[in-house]
Design a protein around this motif. Structure first.
Motif, PDB file in Angstrom:
ATOM      1  N   VAL A 254       0.836  -1.202   0.000  1.00 20.63           N
ATOM      2  CA  VAL A 254       0.000   0.000   0.000  1.00 20.63           C
ATOM      3  C   VAL A 254       0.870   1.251   0.000  1.00 20.63           C
ATOM      4  N   GLU A 255       0.244   2.370  -0.336  1.00 22.01           N
ATOM      5  CA  GLU A 255       0.963   3.644  -0.399  1.00 22.01           C
ATOM      6  C   GLU A 255       0.963   4.365   0.940  1.00 22.01           C
ATOM      7  N   GLU A 256      -0.149   4.295   1.670  1.00 24.62           N
ATOM      8  CA  GLU A 256      -0.287   5.014   2.935  1.00 24.62           C
ATOM      9  C   GLU A 256      -0.034   4.078   4.124  1.00 24.62           C
ATOM     10  N   GLU A 257       0.354   4.687   5.245  1.00 27.96           N
ATOM     11  CA  GLU A 257       0.596   3.900   6.462  1.00 27.96           C
ATOM     12  C   GLU A 257      -0.662   3.119   6.820  1.00 27.96           C
ATOM     13  N   PRO A 258      -0.581   1.804   6.902  1.00 27.20           N
ATOM     14  CA  PRO A 258      -1.784   1.008   7.142  1.00 27.20           C
ATOM     15  C   PRO A 258      -2.214   1.042   8.610  1.00 27.20           C
ATOM     16  N   PRO A 259      -3.496   0.918   8.872  1.00 22.94           N
ATOM     17  CA  PRO A 259      -3.959   0.833  10.264  1.00 22.94           C
ATOM     18  C   PRO A 259      -3.493  -0.468  10.894  1.00 22.94           C
ATOM     19  N   THR A 260      -3.181  -0.415  12.181  1.00 23.13           N
ATOM     20  CA  THR A 260      -2.754  -1.613  12.903  1.00 23.13           C
ATOM     21  C   THR A 260      -3.623  -1.783  14.147  1.00 23.13           C
ATOM     22  N   LEU A 261      -3.808  -3.022  14.564  1.00 21.37           N
ATOM     23  CA  LEU A 261      -4.791  -3.336  15.598  1.00 21.37           C
ATOM     24  C   LEU A 261      -4.543  -2.575  16.897  1.00 21.37           C
ATOM     25  N   TRP A 262      -3.355  -2.666  17.446  1.00 26.39           N
ATOM     26  CA  TRP A 262      -3.118  -2.054  18.751  1.00 26.39           C
ATOM     27  C   TRP A 262      -3.055  -0.531  18.660  1.00 26.39           C
ATOM     28  N   ASN A 263      -2.548  -0.002  17.563  1.00 23.03           N
ATOM     29  CA  ASN A 263      -2.506   1.442  17.406  1.00 23.03           C
ATOM     30  C   ASN A 263      -3.908   2.017  17.303  1.00 23.03           C
ATOM     31  N   GLN A 264      -4.826   1.291  16.660  1.00 20.92           N
ATOM     32  CA  GLN A 264      -6.209   1.750  16.586  1.00 20.92           C
ATOM     33  C   GLN A 264      -6.897   1.686  17.942  1.00 20.92           C
ATOM     34  N   ALA A 265      -6.586   0.651  18.715  1.00 18.90           N
ATOM     35  CA  ALA A 265      -7.248   0.471  20.007  1.00 18.90           C
ATOM     36  C   ALA A 265      -6.735   1.450  21.047  1.00 18.90           C
ATOM     37  N   GLN A 266      -5.418   1.669  21.084  1.00 22.98           N
ATOM     38  CA  GLN A 266      -4.806   2.519  22.111  1.00 22.98           C
ATOM     39  C   GLN A 266      -3.616   3.274  21.510  1.00 22.98           C
ATOM     40  N   PRO A 267      -3.884   4.299  20.701  1.00 20.94           N
ATOM     41  CA  PRO A 267      -2.813   4.989  19.981  1.00 20.94           C
ATOM     42  C   PRO A 267      -1.795   5.697  20.864  1.00 20.94           C
ATOM     43  N   ASP A 268      -2.176   6.058  22.098  1.00 17.29           N
ATOM     44  CA  ASP A 268      -1.220   6.711  22.991  1.00 17.29           C
ATOM     45  C   ASP A 268      -0.251   5.718  23.620  1.00 17.29           C
ATOM     46  N   GLU A 269      -0.528   4.434  23.481  1.00 16.58           N
ATOM     47  CA  GLU A 269       0.328   3.407  24.072  1.00 16.58           C
ATOM     48  C   GLU A 269       1.107   2.612  23.026  1.00 16.58           C
ATOM     49  N   TYR A 270       0.546   2.469  21.831  1.00 17.88           N
ATOM     50  CA  TYR A 270       1.140   1.602  20.820  1.00 17.88           C
ATOM     51  C   TYR A 270       1.256   2.353  19.498  1.00 17.88           C
ATOM     52  N   GLY A 271       2.462   2.819  19.213  1.00 18.44           N
ATOM     53  CA  GLY A 271       2.698   3.550  17.978  1.00 18.44           C
ATOM     54  C   GLY A 271       2.863   2.618  16.793  1.00 18.44           C
ATOM     55  N   PHE A 272       2.900   3.204  15.599  1.00 18.29           N
ATOM     56  CA  PHE A 272       3.051   2.388  14.403  1.00 18.29           C
ATOM     57  C   PHE A 272       4.424   1.723  14.361  1.00 18.29           C
ATOM     58  N   TYR A 273       5.474   2.452  14.736  1.00 20.27           N
ATOM     59  CA  TYR A 273       6.822   1.895  14.594  1.00 20.27           C
ATOM     60  C   TYR A 273       7.133   0.892  15.691  1.00 20.27           C
ATOM     61  N   SER A 274       6.851   1.244  16.940  1.00 19.89           N
ATOM     62  CA  SER A 274       7.022   0.315  18.073  1.00 19.89           C
ATOM     63  C   SER A 274       8.398  -0.310  18.130  1.00 19.89           C
ATOM     64  N   ASN A 275       9.424   0.510  17.845  1.00 17.57           N
ATOM     65  CA  ASN A 275      10.792   0.040  18.031  1.00 17.57           C
ATOM     66  C   ASN A 275      11.093  -0.066  19.517  1.00 17.57           C
ATOM     67  N   VAL A 276      11.826  -1.095  19.913  1.00 14.72           N
ATOM     68  CA  VAL A 276      12.218  -1.227  21.314  1.00 14.72           C
ATOM     69  C   VAL A 276      13.086  -0.021  21.675  1.00 14.72           C
ATOM     70  N   ASN A 277      12.629   0.755  22.642  1.00 18.19           N
ATOM     71  CA  ASN A 277      13.302   2.003  22.992  1.00 18.19           C
ATOM     72  C   ASN A 277      13.189   2.225  24.493  1.00 18.19           C
ATOM     73  N   PRO A 278      14.303   2.076  25.235  1.00 15.47           N
ATOM     74  CA  PRO A 278      14.239   2.262  26.693  1.00 15.47           C
ATOM     75  C   PRO A 278      13.936   3.691  27.109  1.00 15.47           C
ATOM     76  N   ASP A 279      14.061   4.647  26.184  1.00 14.54           N
ATOM     77  CA  ASP A 279      13.837   6.054  26.514  1.00 14.54           C
ATOM     78  C   ASP A 279      12.395   6.497  26.297  1.00 14.54           C
ATOM     79  N   VAL A 280      11.561   5.621  25.755  1.00 11.99           N
ATOM     80  CA  VAL A 280      10.143   5.948  25.562  1.00 11.99           C
ATOM     81  C   VAL A 280       9.320   4.966  26.389  1.00 11.99           C
ATOM     82  N   ASP A 281       8.814   5.451  27.509  1.00  9.53           N
ATOM     83  CA  ASP A 281       8.053   4.591  28.405  1.00  9.53           C
ATOM     84  C   ASP A 281       6.636   4.354  27.876  1.00  9.53           C
ATOM     85  N   HIS A 282       6.120   3.200  28.204  1.00  7.61           N
ATOM     86  CA  HIS A 282       4.695   2.950  28.054  1.00  7.61           C
ATOM     87  C   HIS A 282       3.996   3.833  29.090  1.00  7.61           C
ATOM     88  N   PRO A 283       2.809   4.368  28.793  1.00  7.48           N
ATOM     89  CA  PRO A 283       2.146   5.248  29.767  1.00  7.48           C
ATOM     90  C   PRO A 283       1.949   4.621  31.138  1.00  7.48           C
TER      91      PRO A 283
END
Length: 324
Positions: A254-283
């Motif tokens: 696809v051309e546009e960023e596709p919707p993902t299950l967890w990002n749709q359900a809780q976008p403030d907790e689960y971003g599209f990229y979701s790279n393991v990052n110790p500097d970005v806490d889960h809420p």
């Protein structure tokens, strides 16, 4: 162009797995692909012609490029403590209700912005000379981690086969939708934490093409168990585990960023990229440490789950706090 390089932590396969374990693998393969092909490969949803096509090949799984030399999590722990919400929200639910997942027959639709769409069986993507073992660190957003010896192949094989067009910038994935059999999918969205089935995920095309990104059809010396995403699942080791979608039935360019299950359900907790990052806490909890299943101590979480040398360049110029 992506040039395959050996990970700095790699060691020889003799240092990772004892010779007797390889002997057992060879015997397993001799049994599953030879005399017992129809039975053993049934867990992959393989047809009789596919089993016949593989019969007679003696595959030897050796740790592939990028494998870690860390101690592997036991098979029992890998198959009895995991997330597979289609079978229920509990960590033991996937193993308890594994028989609800029906994997035979199984087809994968590949379509969207590509020159070679089609309907494929799992065996269409399996080349007897190119299955390999990848021993990957896997990190869950909930703070636990494992080291899993996956058996599979690079996703870029399917991408090259499909020939995505110039407008394709993302790869979208969709899992099985079978509420008649999968108890977790019978729950209303509100009761299941706002989850809208089927499970969907996505990667940027360059992430999907990276040689670390694989499709797995097995682990340890076995075909992929149902509770771990049979018959075929995505594995992206530098991202949190929920990005590695299980039981894939649809791949779309696809051309546009596709919707993902967890990002749709809780976008403030689960971003599209979701790279393991110790500097970005889960809420609701810190991501600075993790607990390896089988250990009691906590260990420091590594950026990109320890695969930064391989993948950090994919995100040059991006603010990974904003694009989490």
């Amino acid at each position: 162009m992506l040039i395959r390089t050996r990970h700095r932590s790699e060691c020889s396969h003799s240092e990772v797995t004892p010779r007797e374990v390889y002997a057992r693998r060879r015997e397993f393969l001799r049994t599953s692909i030879g005399l017992g092909a129809g039975l053993a490969l049934g867990g992959l949803g393989m047809s009789a012609p596919a089993a016949a096509a593989l019969r007679g090949y003696e595959l030897e799984f050796e740790p592939g490029d990028f494998s870690t030399d860390e101690s592997k999590t036991s098979l029992d722990e890998i198959t009895s403590y995991n997330n597979f919400f289609e079978m229920g929200p509990g960590k033991s639910d996937p193993k308890t209700y594994a028989d609800q997942l029906k994997t035979d027959p199984w087809t994968i639709t590949v379509d969207g912005l590509c020159d070679n769409p089609g309907e494929y069986a799992v065996e269409d993507f399996i080349n007897p000379w190119s299955l390999e073992e990848r021993i990957y660190r896997m990190r869950c957003v909930e703070g636990w981690s494992m080291v899993i010896p996956w058996i599979g192949f690079e996703l870029n094989r399917i991408i090259e086969k499909a020939k995505p067009g110039a407008g394709a910038r993302y790869v979208a994935f969709e899992s099985i939708y079978d509420p008649d059999n999968l108890r977790g999918q019978r729950r209303r969205p509100r009761a299941s934490g706002g989850l809208e089935w089927p499970y969907t995920e996505g990667l940027r095309l360059d992430e999907a093409m990276h040689p670390l990104t694989i499709l797995s059809v097995g682990l340890y010396e076995e075909v992929l168990p149902n509770q771990n995403g049979a018959p075929i699942r995505l594995v992206v080791p530098w991202k949190y585990g929920f990005k590695s979608i299980k039981s894939i039935q649809h791949i779309r360019f696809v051309e546009e960023e596709p919707p993902t299950l967890w990002n749709q359900a809780q976008p403030d907790e689960y971003g599209f990229y979701s790279n393991v990052n110790p500097d970005v806490d889960h809420p609701r909890w810190s991501q600075r440490t993790e607990r390896r299943i089988g250990e009691f101590r906590r260990r420091r979480t590594e950026m990109f789950n320890g695969y930064g040398d391989e993948v950090a360049s994919l995100y040059d110029g991006m603010d990974l706090r904003e694009h989490f």
